[in-house]
Scaffold this motif. Structure first.
Motif, mmCIF file in Angstrom:
data_model
loop_
_atom_site.group_PDB
_atom_site.id
_atom_site.type_symbol
_atom_site.label_atom_id
_atom_site.label_comp_id
_atom_site.label_asym_id
_atom_site.label_seq_id
_atom_site.Cartn_x
_atom_site.Cartn_y
_atom_site.Cartn_z
ATOM 1 N N ILE A 24 0.807 -1.033 0.014
ATOM 2 C CA ILE A 24 -0.114 0.175 -0.075
ATOM 3 C C ILE A 24 0.865 1.201 0.061
ATOM 4 N N PRO A 25 0.784 2.259 -1.014
ATOM 5 C CA PRO A 25 1.492 3.085 -0.976
ATOM 6 C C PRO A 25 1.574 4.198 -0.008
ATOM 7 N N GLY A 26 2.745 4.424 0.781
ATOM 8 C CA GLY A 26 2.673 5.259 1.830
ATOM 9 C C GLY A 26 2.979 4.427 3.265
ATOM 10 N N TYR A 27 2.961 3.043 2.963
ATOM 11 C CA TYR A 27 3.303 1.946 4.123
ATOM 12 C C TYR A 27 4.415 1.214 3.708
ATOM 13 N N ARG A 28 5.475 1.171 4.861
ATOM 14 C CA ARG A 28 6.648 0.474 4.345
ATOM 15 C C ARG A 28 6.379 -1.165 4.272
ATOM 16 N N ASP A 29 5.583 -1.555 5.182
ATOM 17 C CA ASP A 29 5.486 -3.167 5.242
ATOM 18 C C ASP A 29 4.269 -3.533 4.332
ATOM 19 N N PRO A 30 4.305 -4.784 3.870
ATOM 20 C CA PRO A 30 3.113 -5.006 3.219
ATOM 21 C C PRO A 30 1.964 -5.609 3.837
ATOM 22 N N GLN A 31 0.987 -5.478 3.489
ATOM 23 C CA GLN A 31 -0.386 -5.631 4.391
ATOM 24 C C GLN A 31 -1.023 -6.839 3.987
ATOM 25 N N ASN A 32 -1.649 -7.575 5.035
ATOM 26 C CA ASN A 32 -2.151 -9.024 4.925
ATOM 27 C C ASN A 32 -3.672 -8.634 4.048
ATOM 28 N N THR A 33 -4.043 -9.260 2.885
ATOM 29 C CA THR A 33 -5.065 -9.079 2.079
ATOM 30 C C THR A 33 -6.357 -9.890 2.827
ATOM 31 N N GLN A 34 -5.788 -10.959 3.754
ATOM 32 C CA GLN A 34 -6.953 -11.683 4.539
ATOM 33 C C GLN A 34 -7.702 -10.863 5.485
#
Length: 113
Positions: free
Chosen positions: A13-23
């Motif tokens: 997600i642009p603006g966030y360093r770590d990938p976010q969990n889609t679940q």
């Protein structure tokens, strides 16, 4: 700039360093050049300055139901067919989404498979 590889089930997600969990994501709503992400474990939502098409390409497991909605099939509670040209999806968070006419066959096929 090289495209960063993200493991399955996560999205950048642009603006966030770590990938976010889609679940954790119930649905994504498009609003012009912005996307509103609704999470299952939070009453808060996240507004991102990125189009819905960006997320549609990043998360192939999600289903585009109309011009402004992308849903996680795991959070679809019911498929309600009111007529041959009208289908609604009831989500686990209580929201009802209308499936666009041109996407009815594709959406119902993906959700019933």
């Amino acid at each position: 700039m090289a495209k960063q590889q993200v493991q399955t089930g996560f999205v950048l997600i642009p603006g966030y360093r770590d990938p976010q969990n889609t679940q954790r994501m119930i649905r994504l709503e498009g609003n012009g050049n912005y996307t509103i992400i609704h999470f299952a474990d939070s009453a808060k939502f996240l507004m991102v300055a990125q189009t819905l098409r960006y997320f549609e390409e990043q998360i192939p497991d999600f289903i585009r139901v109309n011009k402004s909605a992308l849903v996680n099939p795991a959070f679809v509670k019911d498929i309600i067919r009111t007529s041959s040209k009208s289908v609604h999806l009831h989500m686990t968070d209580g929201i009802e989404l209308l499936v666009s006419r041109r996407r009815i066959n594709d959406v119902t096929t993906k959700l019933t498979a």
